[in-house]
Design a protein around this motif. Structure first.
Motif, short mmCIF file in Angstrom:
data_model
loop_
_atom_site.label_atom_id
_atom_site.label_comp_id
_atom_site.label_asym_id
_atom_site.label_seq_id
_atom_site.Cartn_x
_atom_site.Cartn_y
_atom_site.Cartn_z
N GLN A 4 0.80 -1.21 0.00
CA GLN A 4 0.00 0.00 0.00
C GLN A 4 0.84 1.27 0.00
OE1 GLN A 4 -2.72 -0.37 3.34
NE2 GLN A 4 -3.23 -2.48 2.78
N LEU A 5 1.98 1.24 0.72
CA LEU A 5 2.78 2.46 0.87
C LEU A 5 4.12 2.40 0.16
CD1 LEU A 5 2.16 3.29 4.65
CD2 LEU A 5 0.73 3.80 2.66
N GLY A 6 4.54 1.21 -0.25
CA GLY A 6 5.85 1.10 -0.90
C GLY A 6 7.00 1.19 0.08
N LEU A 7 6.78 0.79 1.33
CA LEU A 7 7.79 0.84 2.37
C LEU A 7 8.05 -0.55 2.93
CD1 LEU A 7 6.46 4.00 4.28
CD2 LEU A 7 8.14 3.92 2.42
N ARG A 8 9.20 -0.72 3.57
CA ARG A 8 9.55 -2.04 4.09
C ARG A 8 10.30 -1.88 5.42
NH1 ARG A 8 12.79 -3.53 0.32
NH2 ARG A 8 14.79 -3.33 1.41
N LEU A 9 10.02 -2.79 6.36
CA LEU A 9 10.75 -2.82 7.63
C LEU A 9 11.86 -3.85 7.55
CD1 LEU A 9 7.86 -2.72 10.29
CD2 LEU A 9 9.31 -0.84 9.51
N GLU A 10 13.03 -3.48 8.07
CA GLU A 10 14.17 -4.38 8.13
C GLU A 10 14.65 -4.49 9.57
OE1 GLU A 10 17.04 -2.68 5.48
OE2 GLU A 10 16.05 -3.49 3.67
N SER A 11 14.90 -5.72 10.01
CA SER A 11 15.35 -5.94 11.38
C SER A 11 16.80 -5.53 11.55
CB SER A 11 15.19 -7.42 11.76
OG SER A 11 13.83 -7.79 11.77
N SER A 12 17.10 -4.96 12.70
CA SER A 12 18.46 -4.55 13.00
C SER A 12 18.63 -4.49 14.51
CB SER A 12 18.77 -3.19 12.35
OG SER A 12 20.11 -2.83 12.54
N ARG A 13 19.77 -4.03 14.97
CA ARG A 13 20.03 -3.79 16.38
C ARG A 13 20.75 -2.46 16.51
NH1 ARG A 13 19.24 -8.19 19.69
NH2 ARG A 13 20.54 -7.29 21.34
N ALA A 14 20.52 -1.79 17.65
CA ALA A 14 21.14 -0.48 17.85
C ALA A 14 21.13 -0.14 19.33
CB ALA A 14 20.40 0.60 17.05
N PRO A 15 22.01 0.77 19.76
CA PRO A 15 21.98 1.23 21.15
C PRO A 15 20.70 2.04 21.40
CG PRO A 15 24.08 1.74 20.10
CD PRO A 15 23.14 1.34 19.01
N ILE A 16 19.95 1.65 22.41
CA ILE A 16 18.67 2.27 22.71
C ILE A 16 18.65 2.71 24.18
CG2 ILE A 16 16.17 1.89 22.88
CD1 ILE A 16 17.18 2.00 20.03
N ASP A 17 18.11 3.89 24.45
CA ASP A 17 17.95 4.35 25.83
C ASP A 17 16.90 3.51 26.54
OD1 ASP A 17 19.71 6.66 26.21
OD2 ASP A 17 18.55 7.56 24.60
N VAL A 18 17.21 3.09 27.74
CA VAL A 18 16.27 2.33 28.56
C VAL A 18 16.33 2.88 29.98
CG1 VAL A 18 16.59 0.25 27.16
CG2 VAL A 18 17.93 0.54 29.27
N ILE A 19 15.33 2.51 30.78
CA ILE A 19 15.45 2.70 32.22
C ILE A 19 15.43 1.34 32.87
CG2 ILE A 19 14.46 5.02 32.25
CD1 ILE A 19 11.88 3.82 33.33
N VAL A 20 16.28 1.17 33.87
CA VAL A 20 16.37 -0.07 34.63
C VAL A 20 15.75 0.18 35.99
CG1 VAL A 20 17.90 -1.82 35.59
CG2 VAL A 20 18.48 -0.71 33.42
N ILE A 21 14.78 -0.64 36.35
CA ILE A 21 14.10 -0.49 37.64
C ILE A 21 14.78 -1.41 38.65
CG2 ILE A 21 11.92 -0.76 38.87
CD1 ILE A 21 10.48 -0.16 36.27
N ASP A 22 15.46 -0.80 39.60
CA ASP A 22 16.14 -1.57 40.64
C ASP A 22 15.23 -1.89 41.82
OD1 ASP A 22 18.67 -1.66 39.36
OD2 ASP A 22 19.09 0.40 40.01
N HIS A 23 14.21 -1.05 42.02
CA HIS A 23 13.31 -1.27 43.16
C HIS A 23 11.95 -0.63 42.87
CE1 HIS A 23 12.09 -1.87 47.35
NE2 HIS A 23 11.55 -0.66 47.27
N ALA A 24 10.87 -1.32 43.22
CA ALA A 24 9.52 -0.79 43.13
C ALA A 24 8.65 -1.53 44.13
CB ALA A 24 8.96 -0.93 41.73
N GLU A 25 7.71 -0.80 44.74
CA GLU A 25 6.81 -1.39 45.69
C GLU A 25 5.36 -1.14 45.26
OE1 GLU A 25 7.53 -0.13 49.70
OE2 GLU A 25 9.73 -0.37 49.52
N LEU A 26 4.53 -2.16 45.38
CA LEU A 26 3.11 -2.02 45.04
C LEU A 26 2.46 -1.08 46.05
CD1 LEU A 26 0.81 -3.05 43.18
CD2 LEU A 26 0.37 -4.81 44.90
N PRO A 27 1.90 0.04 45.58
CA PRO A 27 1.35 1.03 46.53
C PRO A 27 0.01 0.61 47.09
CG PRO A 27 0.98 1.76 44.30
CD PRO A 27 1.76 0.47 44.19
N GLN A 28 -0.29 1.16 48.25
CA GLN A 28 -1.62 1.03 48.82
C GLN A 28 -2.52 2.07 48.17
OE1 GLN A 28 -2.48 -1.38 51.04
NE2 GLN A 28 -0.36 -2.13 50.84
N SER A 29 -3.77 1.72 47.91
CA SER A 29 -4.70 2.67 47.30
C SER A 29 -4.93 3.85 48.22
CB SER A 29 -6.03 1.99 46.98
OG SER A 29 -5.86 1.01 45.97
#
Length: 325
Positions: free
Chosen positions: A299-324
Motif C-alpha cells: 500500500q505504501l511502498g515501504l519495508r521494515l528491516e530488522s536490525s540492532r542499535a543502542p537504545i535508551d532504557v530505564i532499569v528499575i532496581d526497586h519498586a513497591e506495590l502502593p496502597q490505594s
C-alpha cells in the motif's frame, strides 16, 4: 488564514505527545492499545532520572493526586490529559512508567521493552489515576507527564537508572529499488496542505470516501490514516503496535496522504486486550488477512528491516506495590 507553522505545531503535538497543542485545535486522547497515542502536555526527560534519596517534592508535582489499583481485569485502557489535570483508567503500571519518561531524541513516551527489570506486578497491576496540577501554573500548559513521573517515583517507591543497551529495532526503507511509492502514499505540497487546513478550520474540511481526513491523523485497530501529515506520525504508530523502535531511513520529507489498512495479528490483538479475548476486536479490520508488514509494502511502498542499535532504557532496581489512596 492558516500558516504552515500551524500545521507543523499541530502535527508535532501528535508525533510527540508531550508537546503543547497548536492553534489548529486539540488533539484528542484515545483509548490506548499499547500506548498507541498518549496525548500529553509537557514531558519528563529520561536523563533526569531522580537519584536515590532525592525528595520528589523538589520536582514538578501534582497539587492533588489519587492513584488506585483497578482490579477489573484485562482490557483497553486510557490516559487522558485534561485542562490542568491528568486522568488514567485501568492503566498497566509499566505503561504508566513508559508514559512518564522520554528518551532523548525519541518522539513520544518510551516503549514497554525499554523498561528493564522490576517486580512481576509491574506487568499485571493496573491503576486509575487522577492528578490535578497546581493553580500556580496559571494559564501555562502544565507538564502533566513530568508530574506523573514525580508521582510514580513517590508512590511506587521507584529506584531507577538510565542506561543504553543494544536492542532489536526496525529500520523503515523504501521497498522498491526505483524509490517509487505505493498507491496509498501520495505526496502533498505545503501550499496544498495550507489551503486544505484553512478549509478545515472554517468547518468545511473534506474527508475521503474511506474516512481519511484531508488534514489530520487517525489510528485504530488495523488502520492508520493521515492527510497532509509527515511520515513520522505513521512510523510512531507502527512502532508502538510492534513494540519496537523504528528508525526512518526512507529519505522522505514533506507531507503526505496515506492509508494503511491491515489485519491485526495475534500479538497486536493481545496487546490491545492486554490478556482479554482477542476475538473481541478481530472484526475491526477489513484488510482480508493482510499483515501489517505486507500492507506497508503493497500500500505504501515501504519495508521494515530488522536490525540492532543502542537504545535508551530505564532499569528499575526497586519498586513497591502502593496502597490505594
Amino acid at each position: 488564514m492558516v500558516k504552515r507553522s500551524d500545521l507543523s505545531t499541530r502535527e508535532s503535538a501528535i508525533v510527540n505527545p508531550h508537546q503543547p497543542r497548536g492553534p489548529l485545535g486539540h488533539v484528542s486522547a484515545i483509548v490506548i492499545p499499547c500506548l498507541a497515542a498518549i496525548v500529553g502536555l509537557g514531558g519528563a526527560s529520561l536523563r533526569a532520572v531522580q537519584a536515590p534519596g532525592q525528595n520528589p517534592a523538589d520536582s514538578l508535582s501534582f497539587e492533588v493526586a489519587s492513584l488506585r489499583q483497578n482490579v477489573s481485569g484485562p482490557g483497553p485502557f486510557a490516559i487522558l490529559p485534561l485542562p490542568g489535570r491528568l486522568r488514567g483508567t485501568n492503566v498497566p503500571a509499566k505503561f504508566l512508567i513508559a508514559a512518564a519518561f522520554v528518551a532523548p531524541g525519541q518522539e513520544g513516551p518510551l516503549l514497554p521493552y525499554q523498561i528493564i527489570g522490576g517486580p512481576d506486578w509491574l506487568n499485571t497491576a493496573r491503576f486509575d489515576l487522577e492528578g490535578k496540577a497546581p493553580e500556580s501554573v496559571g494559564s501555562a500548559l502544565p507538564p502533566l507527564f513530568a508530574m506523573l513521573k514525580t508521582l510514580l517515583l513517590e508512590r511506587f517507591k521507584l529506584t531507577v537508572r538510565a542506561e543504553t543497551r543494544e536492542l532489536p529495532i526496525y529500520t523503515i526503507v523504501r521497498a522498491r529499488a526505483d524509490g517509487q511509492l505505493g498507491p496509498q502514499l501520495v505526496r502533498r505540497s505545503e501550499a496544498e496542505c495550507a489551503a486544505l487546513a484553512a478549509q478545515a478550520k472554517s468547518g468545511g474540511g473534506p474527508t475521503t470516501a474511506s474516512g481519511r481526513p484531508a488534514v489530520g491523523f487517525r489510528s485504530g485497530i488495523g488502520r492508520i490514516v493521515g492527510g497532509c501529515f509527515r511520515l513520522a506520525s505513521l512510523i510512531q504508530q507502527v512502532s508502538r503496535g510492534l513494540e519496537r523502535v523504528i528508525v526512518d531511513r526512507t529519505g522522505l520529507e514533506g507531507r503526505f496522504d496515506y492509508e494503511l489498512v491491515w489485519t491485526p495479528d495475534t500479538f497486536q490483538l493481545s496487546q490491545l486486550n492486554q490478556g482479554g479475548a482477542a476475538g473481541s476486536v478481530a472484526a475491526a479490520s477489513a484488510a482480508d488477512g493482510t499483515s501489517q508488514l505486507t500492507a506497508l509494502t503493497e500500500q505504501l511502498g515501504l519495508r521494515l528491516e530488522s536490525s540492532r542499535a543502542p537504545i535508551d532504557v530505564i532499569v528499575i532496581d526497586h519498586a513497591e506495590l502502593p496502597q490505594s489512596d
